[in-house]
Design a protein around this motif. Structure first.
Motif, short mmCIF file in Angstrom:
data_model
loop_
_atom_site.label_atom_id
_atom_site.label_comp_id
_atom_site.label_asym_id
_atom_site.label_seq_id
_atom_site.Cartn_x
_atom_site.Cartn_y
_atom_site.Cartn_z
N GLY A 265 -3.22 7.94 4.90
CA GLY A 265 -3.16 6.11 4.13
C GLY A 265 -3.58 5.42 5.45
O GLY A 265 -3.88 4.42 4.54
N ASN B 254 1.54 5.19 -2.10
CA ASN B 254 1.27 6.22 -2.95
C ASN B 254 1.83 7.04 -3.17
O ASN B 254 2.64 6.41 -4.20
N TYR C 12 1.00 -1.29 -0.33
CA TYR C 12 -0.28 -0.43 -0.14
C TYR C 12 0.67 1.23 0.43
O TYR C 12 1.92 1.23 0.58
N GLN D 36 -11.61 4.04 -0.76
CA GLN D 36 -11.49 5.45 -0.41
C GLN D 36 -12.67 6.96 0.24
O GLN D 36 -12.39 7.45 0.59
N CYS E 271 -12.10 9.10 -6.07
CA CYS E 271 -12.20 9.85 -4.41
C CYS E 271 -13.04 10.67 -4.15
O CYS E 271 -13.36 11.53 -5.11
N ALA F 74 -2.15 7.24 -10.13
CA ALA F 74 -2.44 6.29 -9.64
C ALA F 74 -2.59 5.27 -9.94
O ALA F 74 -1.59 3.77 -10.53
N THR G 212 -2.34 5.00 -3.94
CA THR G 212 -3.43 5.83 -4.39
C THR G 212 -2.48 7.53 -4.32
O THR G 212 -1.55 7.55 -3.72
N GLN H 11 -9.40 0.70 -11.02
CA GLN H 11 -8.91 2.26 -10.56
C GLN H 11 -10.30 2.48 -10.20
O GLN H 11 -11.37 2.03 -10.47
N ALA I 10 -7.49 6.04 -7.08
CA ALA I 10 -6.47 5.14 -6.15
C ALA I 10 -6.24 3.88 -7.12
O ALA I 10 -8.19 3.63 -7.87
N PHE J 48 -6.93 4.32 4.68
CA PHE J 48 -7.21 4.04 3.24
C PHE J 48 -6.81 2.73 3.43
O PHE J 48 -7.72 1.07 3.07
#
Length: 298
Positions: free
Chosen positions: A260, A195, A193, A285, A248, A210, A228, A245, A234, A263
């Motif tokens: 984060g 960003n 996970y 999200q 958001c 993303a 993200t 995807q 995301a 999430f």
């Protein structure tokens, strides 16, 4: 073995000291605002969000024997977390994270996780001594693992037999620590996970969104990634089924720290509840957007 928890959270459990102001900030600014001290750290943030979805977390971490540590351990216990596996190192202070947030988001932060790093693999003893698992009987449940552990320890975990059967969910503690996750990219049970910025560090290239980041990490050897990108889309990328995807929801941003982790925990909980990949991604999200809006503040 009969377990008393649903998810094992390994990594930083510390005090978050957060200063927030609605005034623009720059270097040298001195503005009025609010300062809070709350339990935090990546592992703790994931654990707290998991509880919101009726999952009981157990913690594997290091908490000092100082007054701050006693307060923190009591807070974890009062929230219903399993703390019997927590390592209490003598002579080390309880870790702390300090941040300042303005209307534009995070202004600056310092993470003092030196005690967790110094504790090393002592925090993993329950996964080796039979309390939770061993090399001969690997732990087979969901593990949320955070990148505040040292690179040598994360590299060791990637090859440990005791982690071979785990559903391993991994997150960096910050963009600066993202490269620490590289040894785990190829772990067959690992989901990363990150960003978009962290994905760039891991793949050593720049991504514009993303979707690109998820595709880039899969090409770099990851088995599965969740990426993200703030208030944008995301992505969920898997070697088995490609990349999906979802956008958001648009909200007013009132806080950043912990988004984060929120999430990640919401996504894990959704998958554990049986939601398909698209449903789980949308749920994560929505949960993270609700969090950053501050609508659940009390």
């Amino acid at each position: 073995m009969t377990l008393t928890h649903d998810i094992l959270c390994i990594g930083s459990v510390l005090w978050d000291v957060i200063g927030r102001t609605q005034h623009p900030m720059r270097i040298g600014s001195d503005e009025p605002g609010r300062i809070t001290r709350l339990p935090g750290g990546v592992a703790m943030n994931i654990a707290m969000t998991a509880q919101r979805f009726d999952l009981r977390p157990a913690l594997l971490t290091a908490i000092g024997r100082d007054a701050e540590g006693e307060d923190l351990l009591a807070e974890c216990g009062a929230r219903g977390m399993v703390t019997s596996y927590v390592y209490r190192p003598p002579g080390l202070p309880t870790d702390v994270y300090m941040a300042i947030e303005g209307p534009q988001g995070l202004v600056a932060a310092l993470a003092d996780a030196h005690s967790l790093e110094a504790a090393g693999d002592a925090i993993l003893a329950p996964l080796e001594d039979g309390s939770l698992g061993s090399a001969n009987k690997p732990y087979a449940g969901v593990i949320a693992l955070d990148g505040n552990l040292t690179l040598p320890l994360l590299s060791d975990i990637a090859g440990r037999p005791s982690f071979a059967d785990a559903d391993l969910r991994v997150a960096p503690a910050s963009p600066g620590k993202a490269r620490r996750l590289a040894p785990l990219m190829g772990h067959p049970g690992a989901t990363l996970y990150v960003n978009r910025e962290e994905a760039g560090y891991l793949a050593n290239q720049r991504f514009d969104n993303a979707l690109e980041a998820a595709e880039g990490l899969l090409a770099a050897g990851a088995n599965r990634v969740l990426v993200t990108d703030g208030g944008s889309f995301a992505a969920d990328g898997s070697k088995l089924r490609g990349v999906i995807q979802t956008p958001c929801p648009a909200v007013r941003v009132r806080r950043i720290t912990g988004a984060g982790d929120t999430f990640m925990a919401a996504h894990i909980a959704a998958e554990m509840a049986g939601k398909n990949p698209a449903e789980a991604l949308a749920h994560a999200q929505e949960t993270a957007a609700h969090y950053v809006s501050g609508e659940d503040d009390t």
